[in-house]
Scaffold this motif. Structure first.
Motif, PDB file in Angstrom:
ATOM      1  N   MET A   1      28.284  29.775  42.065  1.00 20.35           N
ATOM      2  CA  MET A   1      29.277  30.453  41.238  1.00 20.35           C
ATOM      3  C   MET A   1      30.519  30.737  42.077  1.00 20.35           C
ATOM      4  O   MET A   1      30.426  31.210  43.205  1.00 20.35           O
ATOM      5  N   SER A   2      31.693  30.412  41.573  1.00 20.14           N
ATOM      6  CA  SER A   2      32.917  30.652  42.306  1.00 20.14           C
ATOM      7  C   SER A   2      33.215  32.135  42.342  1.00 20.14           C
ATOM      8  O   SER A   2      32.706  32.929  41.562  1.00 20.14           O
ATOM      9  N   ARG A   3      34.094  32.524  43.295  1.00 19.68           N
ATOM     10  CA  ARG A   3      34.460  33.926  43.409  1.00 19.68           C
ATOM     11  C   ARG A   3      35.122  34.422  42.133  1.00 19.68           C
ATOM     12  O   ARG A   3      34.842  35.506  41.637  1.00 19.68           O
ATOM     13  N   ARG A   4      36.016  33.607  41.561  1.00 12.55           N
ATOM     14  CA  ARG A   4      36.716  34.025  40.343  1.00 12.55           C
ATOM     15  C   ARG A   4      35.744  34.207  39.175  1.00 12.55           C
ATOM     16  O   ARG A   4      35.825  35.185  38.436  1.00 12.55           O
ATOM     17  N   SER A   5      34.812  33.271  38.996  1.00 18.60           N
ATOM     18  CA  SER A   5      33.864  33.394  37.899  1.00 18.60           C
ATOM     19  C   SER A   5      32.919  34.562  38.123  1.00 18.60           C
ATOM     20  O   SER A   5      32.475  35.216  37.172  1.00 18.60           O
ATOM     21  N   GLY A   6      32.595  34.867  39.398  1.00 27.77           N
ATOM     22  CA  GLY A   6      31.759  36.020  39.686  1.00 27.77           C
ATOM     23  C   GLY A   6      32.435  37.321  39.307  1.00 27.77           C
ATOM     24  O   GLY A   6      31.801  38.242  38.776  1.00 27.77           O
ATOM     25  N   VAL A   7      33.732  37.428  39.569  1.00 27.54           N
ATOM     26  CA  VAL A   7      34.493  38.606  39.176  1.00 27.54           C
ATOM     27  C   VAL A   7      34.521  38.727  37.657  1.00 27.54           C
ATOM     28  O   VAL A   7      34.360  39.825  37.100  1.00 27.54           O
ATOM     29  N   ASP A 102      31.759  40.945  50.158  1.00 24.01           N
ATOM     30  CA  ASP A 102      32.473  40.398  48.997  1.00 24.01           C
ATOM     31  C   ASP A 102      33.171  41.493  48.208  1.00 24.01           C
ATOM     32  O   ASP A 102      34.239  41.273  47.630  1.00 24.01           O
ATOM     33  N   ALA A 103      32.571  42.675  48.165  1.00 25.47           N
ATOM     34  CA  ALA A 103      33.145  43.786  47.403  1.00 25.47           C
ATOM     35  C   ALA A 103      34.423  44.315  48.034  1.00 25.47           C
ATOM     36  O   ALA A 103      35.151  45.085  47.401  1.00 25.47           O
ATOM     37  N   TRP A 104      34.728  43.938  49.277  1.00 25.79           N
ATOM     38  CA  TRP A 104      35.916  44.425  49.957  1.00 25.79           C
ATOM     39  C   TRP A 104      37.126  43.516  49.745  1.00 25.79           C
ATOM     40  O   TRP A 104      38.250  43.896  50.090  1.00 25.79           O
ATOM     41  N   GLU A 105      36.887  42.306  49.239  1.00 26.36           N
ATOM     42  CA  GLU A 105      37.978  41.348  49.088  1.00 26.36           C
ATOM     43  C   GLU A 105      38.874  41.729  47.913  1.00 26.36           C
ATOM     44  O   GLU A 105      38.496  42.509  47.033  1.00 26.36           O
ATOM     45  N   ASP A 106      40.076  41.144  47.871  1.00 21.12           N
ATOM     46  CA  ASP A 106      41.099  41.564  46.919  1.00 21.12           C
ATOM     47  C   ASP A 106      40.602  41.555  45.476  1.00 21.12           C
ATOM     48  O   ASP A 106      40.709  42.554  44.771  1.00 21.12           O
ATOM     49  N   GLU A 107      40.090  40.427  45.000  1.00 17.48           N
ATOM     50  CA  GLU A 107      39.696  40.321  43.597  1.00 17.48           C
ATOM     51  C   GLU A 107      38.459  41.158  43.297  1.00 17.48           C
ATOM     52  O   GLU A 107      38.398  41.884  42.304  1.00 17.48           O
ATOM     53  N   HIS A 108      37.458  41.091  44.168  1.00 13.49           N
ATOM     54  CA  HIS A 108      36.221  41.825  43.929  1.00 13.49           C
ATOM     55  C   HIS A 108      36.436  43.328  44.020  1.00 13.49           C
ATOM     56  O   HIS A 108      35.859  44.088  43.246  1.00 13.49           O
ATOM     57  N   PHE A 109      37.251  43.779  44.966  1.00 16.93           N
ATOM     58  CA  PHE A 109      37.466  45.213  45.115  1.00 16.93           C
ATOM     59  C   PHE A 109      38.077  45.814  43.852  1.00 16.93           C
ATOM     60  O   PHE A 109      37.680  46.894  43.409  1.00 16.93           O
ATOM     61  N   GLY A 110      39.021  45.104  43.240  1.00 17.16           N
ATOM     62  CA  GLY A 110      39.651  45.626  42.037  1.00 17.16           C
ATOM     63  C   GLY A 110      38.661  45.893  40.921  1.00 17.16           C
ATOM     64  O   GLY A 110      38.698  46.941  40.272  1.00 17.16           O
ATOM     65  N   GLU A 129      35.165  52.232  52.568  1.00 17.09           N
ATOM     66  CA  GLU A 129      35.273  52.087  54.017  1.00 17.09           C
ATOM     67  C   GLU A 129      35.322  50.617  54.427  1.00 17.09           C
ATOM     68  O   GLU A 129      36.039  50.248  55.362  1.00 17.09           O
ATOM     69  N   GLY A 130      34.574  49.773  53.723  1.00 20.82           N
ATOM     70  CA  GLY A 130      34.638  48.345  54.002  1.00 20.82           C
ATOM     71  C   GLY A 130      35.993  47.764  53.675  1.00 20.82           C
ATOM     72  O   GLY A 130      36.536  46.951  54.442  1.00 20.82           O
ATOM     73  N   ARG A 131      36.558  48.169  52.533  1.00 13.94           N
ATOM     74  CA  ARG A 131      37.894  47.711  52.159  1.00 13.94           C
ATOM     75  C   ARG A 131      38.924  48.152  53.190  1.00 13.94           C
ATOM     76  O   ARG A 131      39.799  47.377  53.586  1.00 13.94           O
ATOM     77  N   ARG A 132      38.841  49.405  53.631  1.00 19.25           N
ATOM     78  CA  ARG A 132      39.782  49.885  54.641  1.00 19.25           C
ATOM     79  C   ARG A 132      39.648  49.089  55.937  1.00 19.25           C
ATOM     80  O   ARG A 132      40.660  48.707  56.545  1.00 19.25           O
TER      81      ARG A 132
END
Length: 227
Positions: A1-7, A102-110, A129-132
Motif C-alpha cells: 500500500m502506498s503512503r498516500r493510499s494509507g493516509v 510513519d506517523a511523524w511524516e508530513d502526510e501521516h502526521f496531519g 515528540e517523534g514529529r518534533r
C-alpha cells in the motif's frame, strides 16, 4: 500500500467512525480534513472505498443502487451509504494506536493529529515528540545547506530557503507548546496557553467547566493556511 493510499484509508475509517456517510459527503469531509489532498476525485476515493469493502472494513447500505458519479451536468450522487464494520472499527483503532516513524511524516502526521481527540495520551506524546525530532533533524540539514550554498545563490533563492527554514522553526515551536501542555495535563498543572491567558478555553472562546484544555490544532488549521 502506498503512503498516500494509507493516509486515505486512515482518514476514511476515521470519518466513518463518527457516522455513516455516502460518498459525496465523505469526499467533502476529506477535502476539509486533509488540505494537502484538496484535489481528491471520485477516481481516487471510490477505489479506496471498494478496497475497504472487499477487505471487510466497510459495509455498503443500499448496494443495489446504481452509482453515477456526480458532475456539474447531471448533479447525481451515489445513494450508497458506507459504514464501518466491526472489523473496520478494529482496524481504525490499530491505526490510531500507531506511533511509529510513519506517523511523524508530513502526510501521516496531519491525519493522526486530526484524530488526536480519540487517541490515547501516551500515543499522542510519542507522535508529537517523534514529529518534533524529525523536524529538528530537518532543521539541522536546512541550516547546513544554507551555510554551504550561501555564496552560490542569489538573494531571492536564499530568501526562499530562509522562508522554508522559518516555517519549520514555527512548527517546532508549536510542537513544543503542545508537548508542554500534554505533560502539564499529565501532572495536573494547568499551564497558560500561548498569548498569556491563564484559563484554558474551547475553540469558541468559552472556558471548559472541568478545566480541560482547548483541543489542539494542526498548523494547517491556523489563520492564513488552507485546511
Amino acid at each position: 500500500m502506498s503512503r498516500r493510499s494509507g493516509v486515505l484509508e486512515f482518514a476514511v475509517l476515521g470519518l466513518l467512525h463518527d457516522a455513516p456517510m455516502h460518498g459525496y459527503e465523505l469526499r467533502k469531509r476529506l477535502n476539509v480534513l486533509l488540505g494537502s489532498f484538496r484535489a481528491f476525485s471520485y477516481g481516487t476515493l471510490y477505489p479506496c472505498l471498494k478496497s475497504l469493502v472487499a477487505q471487510g472494513f466497510l459495509v455498503e447500505d443500499n448496494p443495489s443502487t446504481e452509482y453515477v458519479p456526480a458532475t456539474a451536468l447531471n448533479g447525481k450522487r451515489s445513494k450508497i451509504v458506507y459504514r464501518l464494520s466491526p472489523e473496520g472499527k478494529q482496524r481504525f483503532e490499530e491505526l490510531l494506536a500507531d506511533s511509529g516513524p510513519d506517523a511523524w511524516e508530513d502526510e501521516h502526521f496531519g491525519v493522526h493529529f486530526a484524530f488526536f481527540g480519540q487517541t490515547d495520551r501516551a500515543v499522542r506524546m510519542r507522535v508529537l515528540e517523534g514529529r518534533r525530532s524529525r523536524l529538528e533533524e530537518r532543521l539541522e540539514r536546512m541550516r547546513s545547506s544554507i551555510a554551504r550554498t550561501r555564496e552560490r545563490f542569489d538573494d531571492y533563492t536564499l530568501e526562499l530557503q530562509r522562508h522554508g527554514l522559518e516555517s519549520v522553526e514555527r512548527e517546532v515551536r508549536w510542537l513544543n507548546e503542545l508537548i508542554e501542555t500534554e505533560r502539564a495535563n499529565r501532572t495536573g498543572r494547568a499551564p497558560a496557553p500561548p498569548g498569556g491567558s491563564a484559563a484554558p478555553h474551547t475553540s469558541d472562546g468559552r472556558d471548559h467547566a472541568d478545566g480541560s484544555p482547548d483541543p489542539v490544532r494542526s498548523p494547517y488549521d491556523r489563520p492564513g493556511r488552507s485546511s
